[in-house]
Motif scaffolding. Structure first.
Motif, PDB file in Angstrom:
ATOM      1  N   LEU A  66       9.071 -11.460  27.549  1.00  0.00           N
ATOM      2  CA  LEU A  66       8.815 -10.217  26.822  1.00  0.00           C
ATOM      3  C   LEU A  66       8.153 -10.458  25.467  1.00  0.00           C
ATOM      4  O   LEU A  66       7.991  -9.542  24.666  1.00  0.00           O
ATOM      5  CB  LEU A  66      10.132  -9.460  26.606  1.00  0.00           C
ATOM      6  N   ALA A  67       7.745 -11.713  25.234  1.00  0.00           N
ATOM      7  CA  ALA A  67       7.204 -12.050  23.918  1.00  0.00           C
ATOM      8  C   ALA A  67       5.922 -11.273  23.619  1.00  0.00           C
ATOM      9  O   ALA A  67       5.104 -11.040  24.499  1.00  0.00           O
ATOM     10  CB  ALA A  67       6.935 -13.555  23.852  1.00  0.00           C
ATOM     11  N   GLY A  68       5.810 -10.854  22.361  1.00  0.00           N
ATOM     12  CA  GLY A  68       4.556 -10.279  21.887  1.00  0.00           C
ATOM     13  C   GLY A  68       4.240  -8.872  22.339  1.00  0.00           C
ATOM     14  O   GLY A  68       3.095  -8.449  22.292  1.00  0.00           O
ATOM     15  N   ILE A  69       5.242  -8.121  22.796  1.00  0.00           N
ATOM     16  CA  ILE A  69       4.977  -6.716  23.141  1.00  0.00           C
ATOM     17  C   ILE A  69       5.194  -5.876  21.885  1.00  0.00           C
ATOM     18  O   ILE A  69       6.233  -5.985  21.232  1.00  0.00           O
ATOM     19  CB  ILE A  69       5.911  -6.221  24.271  1.00  0.00           C
ATOM     20  N   HIS A  70       4.215  -5.030  21.574  1.00  0.00           N
ATOM     21  CA  HIS A  70       4.289  -4.230  20.358  1.00  0.00           C
ATOM     22  C   HIS A  70       5.524  -3.318  20.381  1.00  0.00           C
ATOM     23  O   HIS A  70       5.764  -2.617  21.359  1.00  0.00           O
ATOM     24  CB  HIS A  70       3.015  -3.379  20.226  1.00  0.00           C
ATOM     25  N   ARG A  81      13.654  -9.308  38.225  1.00  0.00           N
ATOM     26  CA  ARG A  81      12.933  -9.837  39.389  1.00  0.00           C
ATOM     27  C   ARG A  81      11.512  -9.308  39.501  1.00  0.00           C
ATOM     28  O   ARG A  81      10.752  -9.722  40.361  1.00  0.00           O
ATOM     29  CB  ARG A  81      13.700  -9.519  40.668  1.00  0.00           C
ATOM     30  N   LEU A  82      11.157  -8.372  38.641  1.00  0.00           N
ATOM     31  CA  LEU A  82       9.798  -7.842  38.669  1.00  0.00           C
ATOM     32  C   LEU A  82       8.822  -8.907  38.202  1.00  0.00           C
ATOM     33  O   LEU A  82       9.163  -9.763  37.388  1.00  0.00           O
ATOM     34  CB  LEU A  82       9.689  -6.623  37.743  1.00  0.00           C
ATOM     35  N   PRO A  83       7.572  -8.831  38.704  1.00  0.00           N
ATOM     36  CA  PRO A  83       6.558  -9.744  38.173  1.00  0.00           C
ATOM     37  C   PRO A  83       6.339  -9.463  36.679  1.00  0.00           C
ATOM     38  O   PRO A  83       6.556  -8.341  36.216  1.00  0.00           O
ATOM     39  CB  PRO A  83       5.308  -9.417  38.983  1.00  0.00           C
ATOM     40  N   ASP A  84       5.914 -10.495  35.931  1.00  0.00           N
ATOM     41  CA  ASP A  84       5.740 -10.379  34.477  1.00  0.00           C
ATOM     42  C   ASP A  84       4.982  -9.119  34.064  1.00  0.00           C
ATOM     43  O   ASP A  84       5.389  -8.416  33.156  1.00  0.00           O
ATOM     44  CB  ASP A  84       4.986 -11.608  33.936  1.00  0.00           C
ATOM     45  N   GLU A  85       3.882  -8.885  34.762  1.00  0.00           N
ATOM     46  CA  GLU A  85       3.008  -7.787  34.353  1.00  0.00           C
ATOM     47  C   GLU A  85       3.738  -6.440  34.410  1.00  0.00           C
ATOM     48  O   GLU A  85       3.671  -5.636  33.487  1.00  0.00           O
ATOM     49  CB  GLU A  85       1.791  -7.780  35.295  1.00  0.00           C
ATOM     50  N   THR A  86       4.474  -6.213  35.511  1.00  0.00           N
ATOM     51  CA  THR A  86       5.204  -4.955  35.661  1.00  0.00           C
ATOM     52  C   THR A  86       6.346  -4.871  34.651  1.00  0.00           C
ATOM     53  O   THR A  86       6.561  -3.837  34.014  1.00  0.00           O
ATOM     54  CB  THR A  86       5.791  -4.847  37.091  1.00  0.00           C
ATOM     55  N   LEU A  87       7.072  -5.980  34.509  1.00  0.00           N
ATOM     56  CA  LEU A  87       8.188  -6.019  33.568  1.00  0.00           C
ATOM     57  C   LEU A  87       7.731  -5.660  32.161  1.00  0.00           C
ATOM     58  O   LEU A  87       8.341  -4.837  31.473  1.00  0.00           O
ATOM     59  CB  LEU A  87       8.829  -7.407  33.584  1.00  0.00           C
ATOM     60  N   ALA A 126       7.370  -2.058  27.576  1.00  0.00           N
ATOM     61  CA  ALA A 126       6.540  -1.395  26.568  1.00  0.00           C
ATOM     62  C   ALA A 126       6.828   0.107  26.524  1.00  0.00           C
ATOM     63  O   ALA A 126       6.709   0.736  25.466  1.00  0.00           O
ATOM     64  CB  ALA A 126       5.060  -1.647  26.851  1.00  0.00           C
ATOM     65  N   ARG A 127       7.222   0.671  27.661  1.00  0.00           N
ATOM     66  CA  ARG A 127       7.539   2.106  27.695  1.00  0.00           C
ATOM     67  C   ARG A 127       8.795   2.428  26.880  1.00  0.00           C
ATOM     68  O   ARG A 127       9.066   3.581  26.593  1.00  0.00           O
ATOM     69  CB  ARG A 127       7.714   2.581  29.151  1.00  0.00           C
ATOM     70  N   LEU A 128       9.605   1.399  26.556  1.00  0.00           N
ATOM     71  CA  LEU A 128      10.836   1.623  25.790  1.00  0.00           C
ATOM     72  C   LEU A 128      10.606   1.539  24.280  1.00  0.00           C
ATOM     73  O   LEU A 128      11.482   1.888  23.498  1.00  0.00           O
ATOM     74  CB  LEU A 128      11.906   0.597  26.177  1.00  0.00           C
ATOM     75  N   ALA A 129       9.463   1.037  23.859  1.00  0.00           N
ATOM     76  CA  ALA A 129       9.210   0.793  22.432  1.00  0.00           C
ATOM     77  C   ALA A 129       9.309   2.102  21.626  1.00  0.00           C
ATOM     78  O   ALA A 129       8.887   3.147  22.135  1.00  0.00           O
ATOM     79  CB  ALA A 129       7.831   0.162  22.253  1.00  0.00           C
TER      80      ALA A 129
END
Lengths: 100, 493
Positions: free
Chosen positions: B109-113, B81-87, B92-95
């Protein structure tokens, strides 16, 4: 040191148990007065020691306050779960209401 | 002790019993175990350091949770339910991570390094073939990461170790202690700690879990009836909406035996209505935090039954969260760390094996293992714990500490107030002033009348200087009041 989560089988009956809390001292979980064997390993059958034949029930936990060991019985058997020659005490079932 | 053992034991003892049930079909303990192992086996050689989950409740959730644990990787359900930017920032913090995602959400979640996406359908196909001879990996000690709701800032990643969660399970339920007909309806989203704890306790307890994709009051009532649900947990806002449906539809819940609620402040009118509408049901109020593996204290069915009978002391205690559960110690402390006596309010500190009190990169517990909850509360003489709200929400007006919860409780008792939120706003003279946002019940009452109402019941310094009326108040989907939204609104004028 034996690890929490390790699985043990009786050499005197059909019982199996999981170690929930390790004992403070060296030693193996026992059933019917005889050291249990790790599940998955060959173990020679043995005779139940007199007086240690009270049995164990699936789902029940057994504990010794003095030594700190706690076992969960996962297969029932005729022998008493024990440690260092003494039988463990059954932990009273909780009466907590479901909260999640 | 690691969480896969809970499933392993149940799968051996009752392989054919239904573990997971719901609109997507039923999954036995043996099938759940086989799929979790197959998922874990598929992760061999993967660069992933975390397994994420972005989606609604589905059988894939426990497969991913136990599968991640069997692969020795922490599991992190994300808030869809979070906005895209926050999600995307949190993901990204899990990468490097593999994230299991609902088909409809995967694009977000497409395209996150460093983030690889595994669609939920693909996970299901992937785990159809059992991984014979699979050997579990004892990797990380961390079982689950949950981002806190971030109602007062950037979400923190709370971490729960295998030890914390298994301790909680052993303290809470007996192995296969459930009757064969018991079924628990889980409707909180996967990223809520109660969703994780419900999965773990139910699996060990041998209780069938009925999953509701996401909470909808009509669907909840429908599922409770269709799947013969005996147990359920709801957050207060959900309970209120379920009661509305039951009343409107004149529906009953014939198989329901026990209803737990928690995750936020329960308004007294709602729980009293619930006790009336569901006379045969055993109610439990549970208080807990993400950082404590869920429940810390419980107000049980006996206390609720006593309140049903109208006994005054019990009605007062209906406003409490009961007493600490076994294995948890609770202390009330003042800002200097002194332990306070019964009746004195202060910060709630807790300690126990289920308490992690730890975030990625920061441990919040003290040297003796005590965790400051940032919640305010006090014990009564009989040891019942009352919660006064969050420490961060305390209003400091002219040097006096004022808890908004107390003012809200009093205002909610006014017949013309349906709901209310109290916050502190910056003030030149007082440091902070008290501002209330109220939802009227019928005609909007005069501001002076409500101020008087508080003045006579508390004291004059606690009367709000300003009262704004709104059609509704901002809550997140798990029933937490978003005070920050109100503060922002006020600041923006």
């Amino acid at each position: 040191m034996i690890k929490p989560g390790s699985r043990w089988k009786s050499r005197v009956c059909t019982a199996e148990a999981v170690l929930i809390r390790p004992p403070k001292s060296e030693g193996l979980p026992q059933c019917g007065g005889v050291d249990m064997a790790p599940v998955g390993e060959e173990a020679a059958p043995a005779d139940m020691q007199p007086g240690l034949d009270q049995g164990c029930v699936v789902g029940k936990r057994y504990r010794s306050e003095a030594t700190g060991i706690e076992l969960l019985c996962t297969k029932a058997g005729q022998g008493s779960l024990g440690f260092a020659g003494a039988a463990l005490d059954p932990v009273e079932a909780k009466k907590l209401p479901s909260s999640d | 002790m690691r969480i896969p053992l809970l499933l392993e034991l149940a799968a051996e003892a009752v392989p054919d019993r239904i573990a997971i049930d719901g609109s997507e079909g039923a999954l036995s303990y043996a099938a759940l175990q086989a799929r979790a192992q197959a998922f874990a086996a598929s992760l061999a050689g993967s660069p992933a350091a975390h397994i994420g989950y972005l989606g609604v409740n589905a059988p894939a959730l426990p497969v991913a949770l136990f599968g991640a644990a069997l692969a020795g990787l922490p599991f992190c359900p994300l808030n869809y339910r979070l906005p895209d930017e926050t999600l995307r920032r949190l993901a990204a913090r899990l990468a490097p991570a593999l994230i299991v995602a609902d088909e409809a959400m995967a694009d977000r979640l497409a395209g996150i390094h460093g983030i690889e996406i595994l669609p939920r359908d693909a996970l299901w196909r992937l785990t159809e073939t059992p991984a014979d001879g699979f050997v579990p990996v004892e990797g990380s000690d961390i079982a689950v990461l949950l981002f806190t709701s971030g109602t007062s800032g950037e979400p923190k990643a709370a971490l729960l170790r295998h030890e914390n969660l298994t301790s909680y399970v052993f303290q809470t339920v007996e192995f296969l202690g459930a009757d064969e007909d018991e079924a628990a309806l889980v409707s909180v989203p996967p990223y809520h700690v109660a969703a994780v704890s419900a999965l773990l306790t139910s699996v060990y307890n041998g209780r069938r879990i009925v999953q509701l994709e996401s909470f909808q009051p009509e669907a909840w009532v429908d599922s409770a009836r269709r799947f013969a649900v005996t147990h359920a947990m709801l957050v207060p806002t959900m309970l209120g909406r379920v009661l509305d449906v039951l009343e409107t539809a004149q529906a009953t819940l014939p198989s329901l035996r026990a209803l737990a609620y928690g995750g936020g402040r329960m308004p007294l009118p709602v729980i009293r209505r619930a006790l009336d509408l569901l006379p045969g049901v055993a109610f439990t109020n549970a208080y807990g935090l993400t950082e404590t593996s869920s429940t810390l204290s419980i107000l049980g069915p006996e206390d609720h039954d006593a309140a049903r009978s109208g006994e005054e002391e019990s009605l007062r205690r209906l406003g409490s969260v009961g007493r600490p559960v076994p294995g948890v110690a609770v202390e009330i402390r003042d800002p200097d760390g002194r332990v306070l006596a019964a009746g004195e309010p202060g910060e709630i500190w807790v300690r126990g094996e289920q308490v992690s009190g730890e975030y990625v990169g920061r441990k919040a517990t003290d040297d003796a293992g005590w965790f400051p909850t940032r919640d305010l509360g006090w014990f009564d003489e009989a040891g019942y714990l009352f919660i006064d709200g969050r420490l961060d929400d305390v209003i400091v007006r002219g040097g006096e500490n004022i808890s908004p919860g107390e003012i809200e409780d009093v205002l909610r008792q006014h017949p013309a107030v349906a709901d209310v939120a109290v916050i502190g706003a910056p003030d030149q003279e007082w440091g902070e002033r008290i501002v209330a946002f109220a939802v009227a019940q019928g005609t909007i009452p005069a501001e002076a009348e409500l101020q008087d109402w508080v003045r006579t019941r508390l004291r004059s310094t606690k009367a709000p200087q300003q009262i704004f009326f709104r059609d509704m108040l901002p809550y997140n989907e798990t029933g937490k009041l978003l005070r920050r939204t109100l503060r922002d609104e006020l600041a923006a004028g």
